[in-house]
Design an enzyme around this catalytic site. Structure first.
Site, PDB file in Angstrom:
ATOM      1  N   TRP A 146      63.114 -43.345 -23.024  1.00  0.00           N
ATOM      2  CA  TRP A 146      64.257 -43.938 -23.745  1.00  0.00           C
ATOM      3  C   TRP A 146      65.426 -44.247 -22.819  1.00  0.00           C
ATOM      4  O   TRP A 146      66.356 -44.953 -23.197  1.00  0.00           O
ATOM      5  CB  TRP A 146      64.710 -43.035 -24.900  1.00  0.00           C
ATOM      6  CG  TRP A 146      65.418 -41.764 -24.481  1.00  0.00           C
ATOM      7  CD1 TRP A 146      64.921 -40.783 -23.699  1.00  0.00           C
ATOM      8  CD2 TRP A 146      66.753 -41.367 -24.825  1.00  0.00           C
ATOM      9  NE1 TRP A 146      65.842 -39.781 -23.541  1.00  0.00           N
ATOM     10  CE2 TRP A 146      66.986 -40.104 -24.215  1.00  0.00           C
ATOM     11  CE3 TRP A 146      67.772 -41.935 -25.583  1.00  0.00           C
ATOM     12  CZ2 TRP A 146      68.191 -39.414 -24.343  1.00  0.00           C
ATOM     13  CZ3 TRP A 146      68.973 -41.242 -25.704  1.00  0.00           C
ATOM     14  CH2 TRP A 146      69.178 -39.998 -25.090  1.00  0.00           C
ATOM     15  N   ASP A 147      65.372 -43.746 -21.593  1.00  0.00           N
ATOM     16  CA  ASP A 147      66.397 -44.050 -20.606  1.00  0.00           C
ATOM     17  C   ASP A 147      66.655 -45.556 -20.524  1.00  0.00           C
ATOM     18  O   ASP A 147      67.781 -45.995 -20.291  1.00  0.00           O
ATOM     19  CB  ASP A 147      65.941 -43.610 -19.212  1.00  0.00           C
ATOM     20  CG  ASP A 147      65.571 -42.143 -19.115  1.00  0.00           C
ATOM     21  OD1 ASP A 147      65.128 -41.582 -20.121  1.00  0.00           O
ATOM     22  OD2 ASP A 147      65.708 -41.587 -18.016  1.00  0.00           O
ATOM     23  N   GLU A 164      67.876 -31.319 -24.295  1.00  0.00           N
ATOM     24  CA  GLU A 164      66.512 -30.765 -24.268  1.00  0.00           C
ATOM     25  C   GLU A 164      66.492 -29.271 -23.988  1.00  0.00           C
ATOM     26  O   GLU A 164      65.414 -28.684 -23.882  1.00  0.00           O
ATOM     27  CB  GLU A 164      65.669 -31.501 -23.217  1.00  0.00           C
ATOM     28  CG  GLU A 164      65.344 -32.927 -23.620  1.00  0.00           C
ATOM     29  CD  GLU A 164      64.667 -33.709 -22.495  1.00  0.00           C
ATOM     30  OE1 GLU A 164      65.194 -33.660 -21.357  1.00  0.00           O
ATOM     31  OE2 GLU A 164      63.639 -34.342 -22.736  1.00  0.00           O
ATOM     32  N   LYS A 166      72.153 -29.521 -21.907  1.00  0.00           N
ATOM     33  CA  LYS A 166      71.632 -30.182 -20.703  1.00  0.00           C
ATOM     34  C   LYS A 166      72.341 -31.511 -20.465  1.00  0.00           C
ATOM     35  O   LYS A 166      72.690 -31.864 -19.351  1.00  0.00           O
ATOM     36  CB  LYS A 166      70.135 -30.404 -20.870  1.00  0.00           C
ATOM     37  CG  LYS A 166      69.447 -30.997 -19.655  1.00  0.00           C
ATOM     38  CD  LYS A 166      67.963 -31.207 -19.930  1.00  0.00           C
ATOM     39  CE  LYS A 166      67.258 -31.895 -18.784  1.00  0.00           C
ATOM     40  NZ  LYS A 166      65.922 -32.359 -19.172  1.00  0.00           N
ATOM     41  N   GLN A 167      72.466 -32.271 -21.522  1.00  0.00           N
ATOM     42  CA  GLN A 167      73.160 -33.547 -21.400  1.00  0.00           C
ATOM     43  C   GLN A 167      73.836 -33.823 -22.724  1.00  0.00           C
ATOM     44  O   GLN A 167      73.506 -33.210 -23.738  1.00  0.00           O
ATOM     45  CB  GLN A 167      72.197 -34.669 -21.037  1.00  0.00           C
ATOM     46  CG  GLN A 167      71.258 -35.095 -22.153  1.00  0.00           C
ATOM     47  CD  GLN A 167      70.288 -36.166 -21.693  1.00  0.00           C
ATOM     48  OE1 GLN A 167      69.264 -35.861 -21.090  1.00  0.00           O
ATOM     49  NE2 GLN A 167      70.583 -37.406 -21.969  1.00  0.00           N
TER      50      GLN A 167
END
Lengths: 754, 754
Positions: free
Chosen positions: B352-353, B481, B593-594
C-alpha cells in the site's frame, strides 16, 4: 461419524478392509508402551493409501519453519517427534506372489485389537494360505516388540511361503518440509538370522541433541533362514519353506535402544545384545504372558464397566487403553502427546492437555507415582521455562505450549507467547495432586520452585492500568483458540490471580531449603497481594439466548461487542466452522472452540456459586462449538454439577467414542489421546460427582437414562475403591486399604474392606 | 547512523572500500530503469561479503512457506521477486592475477553514482593498471544494460589484461528456504564474441506462471576475443591483450528479454537479436546520450534544489533518483516494491506504500500518465481483489497487502487479512488523483469499479454491535503494525466510513455503462448510509504527556488501558524497540510504529479541525517510535500544518537521508524505496504547505532555519510550476502551461508564463 469396528467390550475388531478407511483403521489399532509405539499399519507390502508411523518416546527433531518475518521472541523451530526406523516391515510371498492386500484377492480378513492383553491380531487368507499375525509392544520389557506370523494352508495343498522381515531406516515424515530426511544410517549388520540397524537424526542448527536409535531382530522360526537383505538403509532376514495344513510360525523379536538411555553409540548397540540375552530362554508364550500380566494389573486399578450400553463399554476401555499405551509414568522425561504414538499431528510433543485433562484421570486410576512422574517432568524443565519467559523479556517461568525439552518449540506467536494460560495449569496440577492425594511433600519441595516461577511470571506479565486502577493482562489467547491476542481473558486473569493467591497461601509451608532458595521477600508478597486484590475481572448483566437475565463473567474486553448469534441459529452445513470458515471469520465470530470462561469451574467446582456456574454456563455454552475434542467433557461435568443429567450425558456422548466413531472426521491422522480422558472425567467427575472437600472424598452419582449401571475403580490415598451405580442407587466398596469415611449423595458412609 | 559516501549535490561517491560496509555500498549504488535493476555489486570477482542482486520487474516466484497449522483463508505462498541471471559478472586478470579487491592490493579506489545521468562509475588500480568501469541500465532502450571497462597502465609498463564477461544463470536468493534454486537453464549459445543464456523459473504448484528470462551479450572491444566460456549454467566471452599507457576499452552490451513481453520462448530469444539490430549502429556515446537525455527530462520536471545544506540537497536527489529507477510508469503491470531492485527484503512486491506515499509524489513530479499506470495496475488486479475477499468469506474486493498479480501473497494472517486498512488507501488514490488533477474520467469509469468493490467489502466486513447500536470493525491491524488483531482501529473505521461516503457521493456521476455494470441498488446505498451514520468512532478526554487536557480519537478499543509511558521515558538503549524487545512486549506496549490515528489527517488535512489535529498529534506522537521509515514524513507534514516548523524539520531529517546515512542500520539489505518519498512530501506538503482546495492550488511555505532556500518543480493540471522559498519569502513561477491563479500564504496570485 463413521464406525468401522465392531462393538465388543474388550476388542476392536473388523472383518473388512476398506482402502478409503485404511488410515482410520491404522490409527485405531495403534500400539504403544510409552517407550515406543506405532500405528496399526500392516507389516507386509500394502500399496494403497497408508500412513506409516513408528515413534520412539522422546526422540524428536527441530524442524525449521520460516515465517514471513521473524521477530524477537519467536521460537526458532517446530519440534516434532519423527518417524523412526520401521522395524515391523515385511514382505510375504506365497507361491512367488507378493502379498499386497491392495492388489491381491484375499478372504477371511480380520484385524482385532485385544485391549485386555494389549495385542494386535490380524489374519487373512491368500491363495489357500491363511496368514495370522500377532504383535505386541511389551509393557514388561520396554525395548521389546514381538511379532509372530503363523502360516497355515487351508486348501489341503502345500504352498511355498517366504517371509522377508526387515528393519527399514529410510523413513520420512509426511509433514516434513521439502522432502527432508531426518535420519542417517550409522551402522548395519546382518547375519544369517539376525539383523541390526543403527540410525541417527541428521544434524540441526539449534543445539538440539541428535538421537541414535538402533534395532536388532532375532527369530524363532519353524521355517529356515535362506537369505539376508543388506541395503544402504535397510537390513533383513529371509525365511522360506513349504506350508501345508500344519501351521508354520515365525516369531520376530525386536529390541529397540536409543541414545536417550545409553552414553554412546557403542553402548546403544551393545544394549540390544544384552537385552536379548535377558530374554534368550523365554518362549513366545512367556513374553506374551509377562506383557499381558502388565496390562491386567493396569485394568485391575482402572477398569470401568458399563452395563446396558456395549458401545459405551467399548469406548471407555478403548480410551483408557490408548491413554496407558501412550503414558504410564515409567520415565519422567516423557509426557503425553495429544496424538501419542498414533500419528504425526501435534508432533508428539507435550501440551497443557497433560495437566488439564490427563493428570485428573491418572490421579484416579494409577498409583500416585505416575502423576509424580508428570510433575517431575515439568520440574526438570524449569530452566527451559525460565528461558521461555526471558525470550519474551519477562521474569519468572513460562512453561511452553509445545515442547520436548522445556524450550518452546511451536512457531506461531499467537500460540506460543499468547496462550499463556497454560502456565497456570502447571500450577493447578500441583494443587490437584496435593488436593487429591493429601500429599503436601511435592508442593513444599520441588513444586514450590515451579509454583514460584509461575507466580513471578504472572507478577511481571500483568500491567497496571491507571485509568481502571486495576491489573490487566493484555495480548493473550485463552483456552478458546478461536480468538487471538485478546485482552483480559477472564479465565487467564482469574487463573493468574489464583496462582498468586495459592502461592501466597502456601509460601510459609515450603521447606526451609526451598524457602531459602526462592527468597521471596515481603515486598514481593505484598506486590502479589496487590495484584490479587486489583486483578481486572469484569462482570456484566446480560440476557442469555433464551432472553433470561444473567450476571456473567465477561470472557474478554470486547466479547460482548460481537454479533452474538448462537450456534443453534447457524446453518448446520457450516459446522464445524473450522472446516468451512476462514480464520478471519472465525476470529471475529462469537464462537467458542472449547470451554473458556467455564474452564476454571471445571478445575475448581467449589470456588464458584451454583448461580455463577449456571449463569455463565447458560450464557456461553450456546456460543460454544466444541471443535476441540477437549471441550465436551468439561461441559458434561458442569452440566452434571448443575443437575442437568440429560445435557451431561449428551456431552459425554461427544467424547466417549470420539475416535471409535470418527466424530471429527480426522482420526485417520491419529487418535485424540489426551481427549481419551474425556469419557472417564465425564463419568467420574460428572455422572458420579466425585469431589474432594475438606480432605474427604464425595460422590453424588446419577445413572444415565440409557444405561443399566456403571462401575468404576478409583484410587484414593492408598486405597482402591469401586463405585457401582445402577437403578437401585450407588454403592461404594473399599477393595483394598485402610478404612475410610466418604460422602455419598450427602450421606456419610464408612468404608472397610470386607 | 553511518555515512559512507561523500556529500555532493549530484553524485554518491566514495573513495573507500570497507569490507564491512560492502553491502551498504552496494545498496546505495543500485541502478534501475523500472524494467530491470540491480544492486551495485562489483562485476569482477569479490570474495568478501556481498549481496548479489539482479531483478527483473514482474518476475517472481511463489515460495511455499509452511506455518505450523494452516487455516482456511491463509495465503498459500510467499511471493517474491527472485534474483535473475547475473549478466554483469566478470573476471579480470592482470598479469595472470585475478582481481579480487577483497584480497589483492589496490589503490585509487572510487565508486561514484552519477544521479544526473544515471550512470555508475567505478575505478581502481591494481598492479599498475587502472581499471575504470561505467555501467548504466538504459531508460531509452529498456532491455539494454551497458558496461564499459577501460584499462590503462599507469606505471609506464605494459601488462597482460584479460576480461571474462559472463552471464551466470546459477543464482540463488539469500532468503530462499532450504537452498532452493529457482531457475532452470533452457538454452545457451556462445560464439567467438557473443553469448546467450535463457533461463526459466522452476515449476510451482500454485498455478503461478513460469517466467523465461534471456540475456544476450555483444561487445565493442579494443582487445581481441580469445576464448569462450560455456558451462552448464554460465556462458561468456574472453578478451585479452596487452595494455600500456593508451587506454584499452571493452564495452559489453546486454539485452535482457522475458516472457512477460513475448508470446513464447522462441520469441523471447529472437527479440534479443532484434533489439540488438536496432542499436547496431549506435556508439557507446550514442547509447549513453540517449539514456542521459531520458534522465535529464525527468529532472526537468522533478528537481528540488536546496541551498545552504549540501547534505539535504544530495538526499532529496538520491531519493528521487532511486524512486524513478524503480518506477516511471511505462508498464502498468509493474508497481513499486518497498526495496525496488535493491534487495530481497519485502520480495519486490506491491504494498500500500504505493498509494499512500508514492502516488502523492508522482502526482507532483511526473505526467499524470505515470499515476494513471498505477491506478490501472490495481484495476487490472480487481479480480484478484475479489478473490482475496472471497478467501475470507467476504463480499467485495480486498486489495492485497503484498502482491505481484493481485492475489495476496504474504503468509502471515495478522498482516494479510487483518491489515485491511490498505483497501481504503486504494480508494484514496482514486480520490487523490481526481482531486489533484481535476480529471474525473478515471473515477467515473474504471475507478468506479474499484471503488464500489472496496465499498462492498467494507459494508460486509463491518458488524453491528447491538449493545452499542453501532457498526464496528473487529480484528484488524492498523497502520501501526505494533499491534495485531485489535478492534475498532480509529483509522481503519474512519477510512471505511470515508470510502462508503465517497462512493455514495460519486455514485450518480459514474458513467452509465459503469452504473449499469455495478448495479448499486437503493437498498445497498441505504445500507451504506446507515453504516456511515453509525460507524463506531469513539472519542475521549485525556491528558497528554505534558498533563494538558486533550480531546482525542481513541486509537482502538483498549489502547487507553495500556501502561502509557511515553517514548522519552524509555532508556535510549532500548531503541529501536524492534531490535531489542520481544514481539510480545512490543504488542502489549503503547508504542506506535508509524502514524496511525494521525494517518487520515495526512490524507485529508482539511477534513479535521486544527484543534483535532493538535490534540491527537500531541497525545499520540509521544508514543510513536517511528520505526517504520514511512512515519516521519507524515509527522513532518502534520507538524508543519500545526505551525511547528522546528518539529517539522526534525521529522524531515529522519527521512531525508534515511539510506544515505543508514539511519535504521538496515540499508545493507536494500534501500527503502517507498520511503524515498518522505523527504519530498515533507518539503512540498510540509514546508511549502501545498494543498488543493476547491480546485485551487495553495502554498503556505516556511523556510527551515538551517537552509538559505529551496526550490522545487511541481506539475499541476498541465502546467509546470517552480516554487522558490528563501529568506525573502516565497516565489511561485509558471514555467509552462496556461495561466493559473493560486493561493500563496493566503494571498491570491495570478501566474502566467513569463
Amino acid at each position: 461419524m463413521k464406525r468401522i469396528f465392531e462393538v465388543n467390550p474388550w476388542t476392536i475388531t473388523s472383518h473388512e478392509l476398506q482402502p478409503a478407511d485404511k488410515r482410520l483403521q491404522e490409527s485405531m489399532t495403534s500400539l504403544g508402551n510409552e517407550y515406543m509405539g506405532m500405528r496399526g499399519m500392516f507389516e507386509e507390502t500394502y500399496s494403497g493409501d497408508s500412513l506409516q508411523g513408528v515413534y520412539i518416546g522422546g526422540v524428536w527433531f527441530p524442524d525449521k519453519t520460516r515465517v514471513g518475518w521473524w521477530k524477537i521472541g519467536y521460537p526458532e523451530y517446530f519440534g516434532k517427534a519423527i518417524n523412526a526406523l520401521n522395524f515391523v516391515k515385511a514382505i510375504i510371498q506365497i507361491d512367488g506372489v507378493t502379498v499386497d492386500l491392495a492388489t491381491v484377492p484375499y478372504t477371511d480378513f480380520e484385524v482385532s485389537l485385544d485391549m485386555q492383553a494389549g495385542v494386535l491380531h490380524r489374519q487373512f487368507t491368500v491363495n489357500g494360505v491363511q496368514v495370522q499375525i500377532d504383535r505386541f509392544i511389551s509393557v514388561a520389557t520396554k525395548e521389546l516388540a514381538d511379532l509372530r506370523w503363523s502360516f497355515t494352508a487351508s486348501d489341503g495343498q502345500t504352498h511355498d511361503v517366504q517371509l522377508t522381515a526387515l528393519i527399514d531406516g529410510d523413513v520420512v515424515n509426511e509433514d516434513s518440509n521439502y522432502d527432508e530426511k531426518f535420519w542417517d544410517v550409522l551402522d548395519a549388520e546382518v547375519t544369517n538370522d539376525t539383523a541390526f540397524l543403527m540410525t541417527r537424526t541428521v544434524p540441526n542448527p539449534f543445539g538440539v541433541p541428535q538421537f541414535t536409535v538402533a534395532a536388532r531382530q532375532r527369530f524363532v522360526s519353524d521355517l529356515p533362514a535362506i537369505d539376508v537383505v543388506q541395503e544402504d538403509k535397510q537390513v533383513g532376514n529371509v525365511f522360506a519353506g513349504q506350508v501345508g495344513a500344519a501351521t508354520q510360525r515365525i516369531e520376530k523379536r525386536v529390541i529397540v535402544t536409543t541414545s536417550r538411555d545409553y552414553a554412546d553409540d557403542t553402548a546403544v548397540k551393545h544394549a540390544t545384545d544384552t537385552i536379548f540375552a535377558s530374554i534368550a530362554s523365554a518362549t513366545y508364550d512367556d513374553l506374551y504372558d509377562a506383557h499381558a500380566a502388565g496390562w491386567a494389573e493396569r485394568w485391575e486399578k482402572a477398569d470401568v464397566q458399563i452395563t446396558g450400553d456395549e458401545a459405551a463399554q467399548q469406548g471407555i476401555r478403548f480410551n483408557l487403553f490408548q491413554l496407558f499405551a501412550t503414558y504410564y509414568g515409567n520415565d519422567a522425561r516423557l509426557n503425553i502427546g495429544p496424538k501419542g504414538f498414533t500419528g504425526e499431528k501435534y508432533g508428539g510433543a507435550t501440551y497443557w492437555d497433560t495437566e488439564a485433562f490427563a493428570i485428573p484421570v491418572y490421579l484416579g486410576v494409577t498409583d500416585p507415582a505416575v502423576v509424580k512422574s508428570l510433575l517431575q517432568y515439568r520440574y526438570q524443565q524449569l530452566s527451559g521455562a525460565y528461558h521461555n519467559a526471558q525470550q519474551q523479556d519477562l521474569a519468572g517461568a513460562l512453561f511452553p505450549m509445545v515442547t520436548f525439552d522445556g524450550i518452546e518449540s511451536h512457531n506461531e506467536w499467537e500460540i506460543t507467547f499468547e496462550e499463556i494460560h497454560r502456565n497456570s495449569t502447571i500450577a493447578y496440577a500441583i494443587y490437584n495432586y496435593t488436593h487429591l492425594t493429601g500429599d503436601r511433600s511435592w508442593l513444599e519441595n520441588e513444586g514450590s520452585e515451579v509454583l514460584v516461577g509461575i507466580a513471578r511470571f504472572w507478577a511481571d506479565r500483568v500491567h497496571y492500568s491507571a485509568r481502571n486502577d486495576a491489573y490487566m493482562i493484555h495480548g493473550v489467547t485463552g483456552p478458546n483458540e478461536y480468538e487471538n491476542n485478546i485482552n483480559n481473558n477472564y479465565y487467564t486473569n482469574w487463573m493468574a490471580k489464583w496462582v498468586l493467591q495459592y502461592t501466597l497461601d502456601n509460601a510459609d509451608t515450603f521447606t526451609s531449603a526451598y524457602q531459602e532458595k526462592l527468597a521471596i521477600s515481603a515486598e514481593e508478597k505484598a506486590q502479589w497481594q496487590l495484584i490479587v486484590d486489583k486483578m481486572y475481572l469484569p462482570e456484566a448483566d446480560v440476557k442469555d439466548v433464551n432472553d433470561v437475565e444473567r450476571h456473567i463473567f465477561v470472557a474478554h474486553d470486547t466479547f460482548l461487542d460481537k454479533e452474538l448469534i448462537p450456534v443453534r441459529d447457524l446453518d448446520a452445513s457450516q459446522l464445524p466452522i473450522n472446516q468451512h470458515w476462514s480464520w478471519d471469520r472465525i476470529l471475529r465470530s462469537p464462537y467458542i472452540k472449547q470451554s473458556d470462561t467455564l474452564h476454571a469451574m471445571y478445575y475448581f467446582p467449589d470456588a464458584f456459586t451454583e448461580q455463577q456456574k449456571r449463569d455463565n454456563y447458560e450464557f456461553y455454552e450456546p456460543f460454544t462449538v466444541h471443535e476441540s475434542s477437549l471441550s465436551p467433557s468439561v461441559h458434561a461435568i458442569l452440566a452434571a454439577d448443575l443437575k442437568m443429567p440429560e445435557k451431561s450425558v449428551a456431552f459425554y456422548q461427544r467424547t466417549a467414542r470420539l475416535d471409535l466413531d470418527n466424530y471429527n472426521n480426522d482420526t485417520s491422522d491419529g487418535l485424540h489421546i489426551t481427549s481419551m480422558t474425556g469419557a472417564w472425567l465425564s463419568i467420574v467427575q460428572g455422572f458420579a460427582g466425585m469431589r474432594v472437600r475438606d480432605e474427604q472424598l464425595h460422590f453424588d452419582p446419577f445413572l444415565p437414562a440409557e444405561w443399566d449401571g456403571y462401575k468404576f475403580r478409583f484410587m484414593f490415598r492408598e486405597r482402591l475403591l469401586e463405585v457401582a451405580v445402577d437403578h437401585d442407587g450407588a454403592q461404594v466398596t473399599l477393595i483394598s486399604g485402610d478404612p475410610l469415611t466418604i460422602d455419598v449423595s450427602g450421606e456419610t458412609v464408612a468404608l472397610e474392606v470386607q
